[in-house]
Scaffold this motif. Structure first.
Motif, PDB file in Angstrom:
ATOM      1  N   MET A   1       0.854  -1.198   0.000  1.00 22.16           N
ATOM      2  CA  MET A   1       0.000   0.000   0.000  1.00 22.16           C
ATOM      3  C   MET A   1       0.884   1.241   0.000  1.00 22.16           C
ATOM      4  SD  MET A   1      -2.740   1.241   2.869  1.00 22.16           S
ATOM      5  CE  MET A   1      -1.429   1.666   3.989  1.00 22.16           C
ATOM      6  N   GLU A   2       0.531   2.210  -0.776  1.00 20.06           N
ATOM      7  CA  GLU A   2       1.264   3.461  -0.794  1.00 20.06           C
ATOM      8  C   GLU A   2       1.260   4.084   0.599  1.00 20.06           C
ATOM      9  OE1 GLU A   2       1.288   7.723  -3.215  1.00 20.06           O
ATOM     10  OE2 GLU A   2      -0.417   6.367  -3.365  1.00 20.06           O
ATOM     11  N   HIS A   3       2.425   4.586   1.006  1.00 20.84           N
ATOM     12  CA  HIS A   3       2.593   5.242   2.301  1.00 20.84           C
ATOM     13  C   HIS A   3       2.461   4.278   3.482  1.00 20.84           C
ATOM     14  CE1 HIS A   3       2.826   9.011   0.271  1.00 20.84           C
ATOM     15  NE2 HIS A   3       1.553   9.080  -0.041  1.00 20.84           N
ATOM     16  N   LYS A   4       2.586   2.981   3.242  1.00 14.38           N
ATOM     17  CA  LYS A   4       2.523   2.018   4.344  1.00 14.38           C
ATOM     18  C   LYS A   4       3.580   2.335   5.399  1.00 14.38           C
ATOM     19  CE  LYS A   4       1.317  -2.019   6.235  1.00 14.38           C
ATOM     20  NZ  LYS A   4      -0.046  -2.316   6.716  1.00 14.38           N
ATOM     21  N   HIS A   5       4.768   2.755   4.955  1.00 16.87           N
ATOM     22  CA  HIS A   5       5.834   3.065   5.909  1.00 16.87           C
ATOM     23  C   HIS A   5       5.471   4.256   6.784  1.00 16.87           C
ATOM     24  CE1 HIS A   5       6.515   5.781   2.551  1.00 16.87           C
ATOM     25  NE2 HIS A   5       7.392   6.468   3.261  1.00 16.87           N
ATOM     26  N   LEU A   6       4.683   5.179   6.250  1.00 18.54           N
ATOM     27  CA  LEU A   6       4.256   6.319   7.064  1.00 18.54           C
ATOM     28  C   LEU A   6       3.214   5.892   8.092  1.00 18.54           C
ATOM     29  CD1 LEU A   6       4.058   9.205   4.434  1.00 18.54           C
ATOM     30  CD2 LEU A   6       6.003   8.438   5.811  1.00 18.54           C
ATOM     31  N   HIS A   7       2.350   4.973   7.716  1.00 21.97           N
ATOM     32  CA  HIS A   7       1.398   4.429   8.692  1.00 21.97           C
ATOM     33  C   HIS A   7       2.141   3.750   9.837  1.00 21.97           C
ATOM     34  CE1 HIS A   7      -2.582   4.309   6.263  1.00 21.97           C
ATOM     35  NE2 HIS A   7      -1.791   5.220   5.754  1.00 21.97           N
ATOM     36  N   GLU A   8       3.181   3.011   9.525  1.00 21.57           N
ATOM     37  CA  GLU A   8       3.953   2.329  10.563  1.00 21.57           C
ATOM     38  C   GLU A   8       4.678   3.330  11.458  1.00 21.57           C
ATOM     39  OE1 GLU A   8       4.344  -1.069  11.579  1.00 21.57           O
ATOM     40  OE2 GLU A   8       2.399  -0.863  10.620  1.00 21.57           O
ATOM     41  N   ALA A   9       5.177   4.408  10.867  1.00 16.13           N
ATOM     42  CA  ALA A   9       5.790   5.459  11.678  1.00 16.13           C
ATOM     43  C   ALA A   9       4.756   6.090  12.608  1.00 16.13           C
ATOM     44  CB  ALA A   9       6.411   6.523  10.770  1.00 16.13           C
ATOM     45  N   ASN A  10       3.551   6.285  12.104  1.00 11.92           N
ATOM     46  CA  ASN A  10       2.486   6.840  12.941  1.00 11.92           C
ATOM     47  C   ASN A  10       2.107   5.894  14.073  1.00 11.92           C
ATOM     48  OD1 ASN A  10       2.295   9.215  11.487  1.00 11.92           O
ATOM     49  ND2 ASN A  10       0.658   8.473  10.155  1.00 11.92           N
ATOM     50  N   ARG A  11       2.173   4.594  13.821  1.00  9.54           N
ATOM     51  CA  ARG A  11       1.894   3.629  14.893  1.00  9.54           C
ATOM     52  C   ARG A  11       2.847   3.835  16.063  1.00  9.54           C
ATOM     53  NH1 ARG A  11       3.925  -1.276  16.423  1.00  9.54           N
ATOM     54  NH2 ARG A  11       5.338  -1.354  14.628  1.00  9.54           N
ATOM     55  N   LEU A  12       4.123   4.008  15.785  1.00 11.10           N
ATOM     56  CA  LEU A  12       5.102   4.234  16.848  1.00 11.10           C
ATOM     57  C   LEU A  12       4.837   5.558  17.565  1.00 11.10           C
ATOM     58  CD1 LEU A  12       8.365   3.066  15.024  1.00 11.10           C
ATOM     59  CD2 LEU A  12       6.924   1.755  16.602  1.00 11.10           C
ATOM     60  N   SER A  13       4.494   6.582  16.799  1.00  9.45           N
ATOM     61  CA  SER A  13       4.221   7.888  17.397  1.00  9.45           C
ATOM     62  C   SER A  13       2.991   7.831  18.293  1.00  9.45           C
ATOM     63  CB  SER A  13       4.041   8.933  16.293  1.00  9.45           C
ATOM     64  OG  SER A  13       4.093  10.247  16.799  1.00  9.45           O
ATOM     65  N   TRP A  14       1.956   7.112  17.835  1.00 10.64           N
ATOM     66  CA  TRP A  14       0.739   6.974  18.639  1.00 10.64           C
ATOM     67  C   TRP A  14       0.961   6.110  19.871  1.00 10.64           C
ATOM     68  CZ3 TRP A  14      -3.444   9.577  19.351  1.00 10.64           C
ATOM     69  CH2 TRP A  14      -3.891  10.440  18.349  1.00 10.64           C
ATOM     70  N   ASN A  15       1.827   5.112  19.780  1.00  6.84           N
ATOM     71  CA  ASN A  15       2.137   4.326  20.971  1.00  6.84           C
ATOM     72  C   ASN A  15       2.702   5.215  22.070  1.00  6.84           C
ATOM     73  OD1 ASN A  15       1.266   1.879  19.957  1.00  6.84           O
ATOM     74  ND2 ASN A  15       3.300   1.171  19.363  1.00  6.84           N
ATOM     75  N   ALA A  16       3.650   6.073  21.702  1.00  4.73           N
ATOM     76  CA  ALA A  16       4.250   6.971  22.690  1.00  4.73           C
ATOM     77  C   ALA A  16       3.229   7.984  23.212  1.00  4.73           C
ATOM     78  CB  ALA A  16       5.446   7.689  22.079  1.00  4.73           C
ATOM     79  N   ALA A  17       2.435   8.557  22.303  1.00  4.86           N
ATOM     80  CA  ALA A  17       1.461   9.574  22.712  1.00  4.86           C
ATOM     81  C   ALA A  17       0.366   8.983  23.588  1.00  4.86           C
ATOM     82  CB  ALA A  17       0.854  10.235  21.484  1.00  4.86           C
ATOM     83  N   THR A  18      -0.065   7.767  23.283  1.00  8.41           N
ATOM     84  CA  THR A  18      -1.133   7.144  24.061  1.00  8.41           C
ATOM     85  C   THR A  18      -0.725   6.976  25.518  1.00  8.41           C
ATOM     86  OG1 THR A  18      -2.012   5.998  22.122  1.00  8.41           O
ATOM     87  CG2 THR A  18      -2.581   5.088  24.271  1.00  8.41           C
ATOM     88  N   ARG A  19       0.519   6.603  25.750  1.00 10.13           N
ATOM     89  CA  ARG A  19       0.991   6.490  27.139  1.00 10.13           C
ATOM     90  C   ARG A  19       0.904   7.842  27.833  1.00 10.13           C
ATOM     91  NH1 ARG A  19       4.667   2.826  24.543  1.00 10.13           N
ATOM     92  NH2 ARG A  19       6.180   4.494  24.177  1.00 10.13           N
ATOM     93  N   ALA A  20       1.259   8.918  27.127  1.00  9.90           N
ATOM     94  CA  ALA A  20       1.168  10.260  27.715  1.00  9.90           C
ATOM     95  C   ALA A  20      -0.282  10.661  27.955  1.00  9.90           C
ATOM     96  CB  ALA A  20       1.860  11.267  26.795  1.00  9.90           C
ATOM     97  N   HIS A  21      -1.148  10.411  26.988  1.00 10.13           N
ATOM     98  CA  HIS A  21      -2.553  10.809  27.104  1.00 10.13           C
ATOM     99  C   HIS A  21      -3.227  10.127  28.295  1.00 10.13           C
ATOM    100  CE1 HIS A  21      -2.654  11.618  22.468  1.00 10.13           C
ATOM    101  NE2 HIS A  21      -1.884  12.466  23.124  1.00 10.13           N
TER     102      HIS A  21
END
Length: 288
Positions: A1-21
């Protein structure tokens, strides 16, 4: 899928943010056991009577809204790309005693698996998505087709989202982002908007929250209202309602916003109103 690597980068970013939230949300299990619900009036009105319905909650985050929907009588499946969010959602479901299923998956991967297992008839009476969701999706047409395929004939898609016209501004109300941008927007990472909004609501006397710096960058996509509607129509859905609102639910996105109560934020005093949020209802046509 186009931009799949960006989705995976967002997964890591959301993992970190979710702990903060989740540091700011208190004891959510007690909140639910005491009869609380995180849903706003707009969502409950649009969703209507859900008793006995199967509901798919796309990009469900940490599951609080999913459990609010389950409390309305629905059988809920929540899907989110974040490992941390889904782990929290499952634990909260157990601790609150509110049953729901939670799936850790990229939305597009989930749609692919659903299409393989469900066939052409769909599995869900309602698909729901709300607040800061489609900006993380790289292919709007594929999203719309997946929603249609997930719905049973006659089923509805209920959508509440921050208005893209407002999202051209930075937090100081300076125009920064192109409404018609075609390329991914690269950011430093998902921020702690939950803590920032909570501090603003509590006033200047509130203790300043610990500064959160996300170690993982994030990548967003701009989707104007016209493109959203066109994608849903092209997928074969019938748009039944489209509304705009001069306030934001749950997020103080910009400086000097007025606290309207009930976790709702309006335009700064003296500033002309503009749409800050919109809702949409679309339906898969009933079988002939």
């Amino acid at each position: 899928m186009e931009h799949k690597h960006l989705h995976e980068a967002n997964r890591l970013s959301w993992n970190a943010a979710t702990r903060a939230h989740n540091r700011h949300k208190g004891d959510q299990a007690v909140f639910f056991r005491n009869g609380g619900s995180p849903l706003f009036a707009e969502e409950t009105a649009l969703l209507g009577d859900l008793h006995g319905q199967a509901v798919l909650h796309l990009q469900c985050n940490a599951g609080q809204d999913s459990l609010g929907i389950a409390r309305l009588g629905a059988r809920v499946t929540g899907v989110d790309i974040s490992d941390e969010a889904i782990a929290f959602a499952r634990a909260l479901s157990d601790a609150s005693g509110i049953a729901a299923e939670f799936v850790r998956s990229d939305v597009y991967d989930y749609f692919d698996g659903l299409a393989a297992s469900a066939g052409p008839g769909g599995l869900f009476d309602t698909v729901f998505s709300s607040y800061g969701t489609i900006c993380w999706l790289s292919d709007l047409a594929r999203w719309a087709r997946g929603i249609r395929a997930a719905l049973r004939p006659g089923g509805r898609f209920v959508f509440v989202e921050f208005h893209p016209a407002a999202l051209v501004f930075d937090p100081q109300w300076q125009a920064r982002y192109d409404y018609f941008n075609e390329a991914p927007v690269h950011e430093a990472g998902v921020g702690d908007y939950v803590g920032e909004t909570q501090t603003a609501r509590e006033g200047q006397e509130a203790a300043t929250p610990e500064v959160f710096a996300n170690p993982h960058p994030s990548h967003e996509f701009a989707w104007g209202v016209g493109r959203v509607v066109t994608a849903l129509l092209a997928a074969g859905l019938q748009v039944e309602a489209l509304e705009e609102y001069p306030y934001m639910n749950g997020w103080r996105a910009f400086g000097d916003m007025q606290d309207l109560g009930g976790r709702r934020w309006g335009m700064p005093a003296g500033m002309a109103r503009m749409p800050l949020m919109y809702s949409l209802v679309a339906r898969r046509p009933a079988a002939a």
